[in-house]
Design a protein around this motif. Structure first.
Motif, PDB file in Angstrom:
ATOM      1  N   THR A 135      29.778  -5.555  26.300  1.00  0.00           N
ATOM      2  CA  THR A 135      30.399  -4.678  25.304  1.00  0.00           C
ATOM      3  C   THR A 135      30.525  -3.268  25.874  1.00  0.00           C
ATOM      4  OG1 THR A 135      28.387  -3.837  24.276  1.00  0.00           O
ATOM      5  CG2 THR A 135      29.144  -6.009  23.574  1.00  0.00           C
ATOM      6  N   LYS A 136      31.361  -2.480  25.255  1.00  0.00           N
ATOM      7  CA  LYS A 136      31.511  -1.082  25.676  1.00  0.00           C
ATOM      8  C   LYS A 136      30.514  -0.159  24.960  1.00  0.00           C
ATOM      9  CE  LYS A 136      36.461  -1.576  26.594  1.00  0.00           C
ATOM     10  NZ  LYS A 136      37.828  -1.095  26.256  1.00  0.00           N
ATOM     11  N   ASP A 137      29.701  -0.764  24.093  1.00  0.00           N
ATOM     12  CA  ASP A 137      28.815   0.042  23.250  1.00  0.00           C
ATOM     13  C   ASP A 137      27.409   0.213  23.816  1.00  0.00           C
ATOM     14  OD1 ASP A 137      30.834   0.289  21.328  1.00  0.00           O
ATOM     15  OD2 ASP A 137      30.290  -1.651  20.445  1.00  0.00           O
ATOM     16  N   PHE A 138      26.942  -0.729  24.660  1.00  0.00           N
ATOM     17  CA  PHE A 138      25.543  -0.732  25.066  1.00  0.00           C
ATOM     18  C   PHE A 138      25.374  -0.829  26.576  1.00  0.00           C
ATOM     19  CE2 PHE A 138      25.882  -3.276  21.064  1.00  0.00           C
ATOM     20  CZ  PHE A 138      25.417  -2.293  20.212  1.00  0.00           C
ATOM     21  N   GLU A 139      24.248  -0.268  27.044  1.00  0.00           N
ATOM     22  CA  GLU A 139      23.746  -0.579  28.370  1.00  0.00           C
ATOM     23  C   GLU A 139      22.275  -0.934  28.212  1.00  0.00           C
ATOM     24  OE1 GLU A 139      22.537   3.031  30.877  1.00  0.00           O
ATOM     25  OE2 GLU A 139      24.346   3.754  29.852  1.00  0.00           O
ATOM     26  N   CYS A 140      21.820  -1.934  28.954  1.00  0.00           N
ATOM     27  CA  CYS A 140      20.505  -2.516  28.705  1.00  0.00           C
ATOM     28  C   CYS A 140      19.611  -2.422  29.944  1.00  0.00           C
ATOM     29  CB  CYS A 140      20.657  -3.977  28.279  1.00  0.00           C
ATOM     30  SG  CYS A 140      19.107  -4.789  27.858  1.00  0.00           S
ATOM     31  N   ASP A 141      18.415  -1.873  29.768  1.00  0.00           N
ATOM     32  CA  ASP A 141      17.370  -1.899  30.788  1.00  0.00           C
ATOM     33  C   ASP A 141      16.371  -2.978  30.439  1.00  0.00           C
ATOM     34  OD1 ASP A 141      18.543   0.237  32.053  1.00  0.00           O
ATOM     35  OD2 ASP A 141      17.203   1.743  31.178  1.00  0.00           O
ATOM     36  N   LEU A 142      15.626  -3.435  31.456  1.00  0.00           N
ATOM     37  CA  LEU A 142      14.640  -4.501  31.255  1.00  0.00           C
ATOM     38  C   LEU A 142      13.262  -4.038  31.673  1.00  0.00           C
ATOM     39  CD1 LEU A 142      16.628  -7.565  32.673  1.00  0.00           C
ATOM     40  CD2 LEU A 142      16.384  -6.893  30.265  1.00  0.00           C
TER      41      LEU A 142
END
Length: 381
Positions: A26-33
């Motif tokens: 999506t263009k809404d989120f970036e996710c770290d782990l």
């Protein structure tokens, strides 16, 4: 548009990669782990996240432990509890503990596809709550401001009524005296007492003008636009030049003015305003002193301060008087000893001017034992 930063704390690498990939599409989120609770807490300390996805069963800590430590750090970030299939009871406990939402995790397409929707809903809820909280604070602040404004308006209205009452009371006698003595002169201009009548008229007019002058000064000082016109000047010379102008008035009451002024004392201040302070204090000392008393005026330097003292043998101020001594329109226990006029504004003006100069004034007094006003003014050096 800035993408929302998500941290997924999950020890199952397969699910973690799936979630990261799905949110990243999506263009809404970036996710770290983060793959354990300790690592997740460290990441939260180092970065600002918009939302946490928190697995309940981590290898080192439970999801509740991680959530508790993050709260203890004072970090406010919404959290979604992610539980294993069938652990709905844990999810309910999470909501009671303060988690924003929960998801039952698995590798099915339902969980993966539902995740962005839930994440977006939680973030929007947080934004909405923050906006509501902001508007609530603004409403409270506006209410407080209106309350203060209403209180100030009531105070001003009370002061206006007090002012009108004071003017009506205090000006009635001098205006009446002017009328009476004027009539006497008109009836018989050749009367040998005409000079006496004229003097009485002048005294009444002078008292009225002094009172109106104090009122106008008080109004001027009340306005936020007053600006001091500071200059370096010789306070010793100013005091010495002012004292003779009070001798005639003091002599009428057999009052002695004794002065002890160190020469060459310079200050940096508004000369006209300082003159006004001194005039108020000396005038009050004469006005409230009984006959055949002494007024002491002293001025000297102590370190980097100029001390200016005006001391009398008048009635002094009791404890109740001293609590309201610098208030406007205050009626204190003492009364002028020769029916002189009093507006109740003089000491209020003195205190306001001293405050504008960021200088101090001190009152030393006991009821029945006279009073001493001390001004502490910084030198011009």
């Amino acid at each position: 548009m800035n993408r929302k930063k998500i941290l997924f704390i999950e020890d199952d690498e397969g699910i973690a990669r799936l979630v990261k990939r799905r949110l990243g599409r999506t263009k809404d989120f970036e996710c770290d782990l983060a793959h354990n609770g300790t690592d997740g807490i460290a990441k939260v300390k180092d970065a600002n996240y918009d939302l946490l996805l928190l697995d309940f069963d981590l290898p080192d800590l439970t999801g509740f432990d991680v959530f508790g430590e993050i709260k203890a750090l004072g970090i406010k970030v919404p959290c979604i509890m992610v539980t294993a299939n069938g652990n709905e009871s844990v999810a309910v406990s999470a909501l009671k503990a303060g988690f924003s939402d929960y998801l039952v995790k698995d590798t099915s397409s339902d969980f993966i596809e539902l995740l962005p929707v839930v994440v977006n809903q939680v973030i929007e809820q947080v934004i909405s709550k923050a906006e509501l909280a902001r508007k609530h604070r603004e409403t409270i602040e506006l209410g407080d401001s209106l309350q203060l404004s209403n209180s100030r308006l009531r105070q001003l209205n009370e002061e206006k009524s007090m002012l009108l009452g004071m003017l009506a009371h205090e000006l009635r006698n001098p205006i009446g005296a002017i009328q009476v003595f004027s009539d006497l002169i008109l009836e018989d201009p050749s009367n040998s007492d005409v000079i006496t009548y004229v003097k009485e008229i002048k005294n009444a007019a002078d008292g009225s003008l002094d009172m109106l002058g104090e009122l106008l000064n008080s109004v001027e000082l009340d306005s936020a636009q007053i600006k001091l016109k500071k200059e370096t000047f010789n306070l010793s010379a100013l005091l010495s030049s002012m004292i003779p102008s009070y001798q005639s008035w003091a002599s009428e009451k057999n009052i002695t003015i004794s002065s002890e002024i160190t020469l060459g004392l310079y200050i940096f201040a508004d000369k006209m305003k300082i003159r006004e302070i001194i005039d108020n204090l000396i005038s009050n000392a004469i006005k409230y002193s009984p006959r055949r008393k002494i007024i002491w005026i002293k001025c000297f330097q102590v370190k980097n301060l100029i001390w200016c003292s005006i001391k009398d043998q008048g009635p002094g101020f009791n404890e109740e008087d001293q609590k309201k001594i610098y208030g406007r329109f205050q009626r204190l226990s003492a009364r002028p000893t020769a029916n002189e006029s009093s507006s109740g504004l003089g000491l209020s003006i003195v205190k306001t001017i001293m405050d504008l100069h960021e200088a101090e004034i001190e009152l030393l007094s006991e009821s029945g034992k006279g009073s001493e006003f001390r001004l502490y003014l910084p030198t011009s050096e």
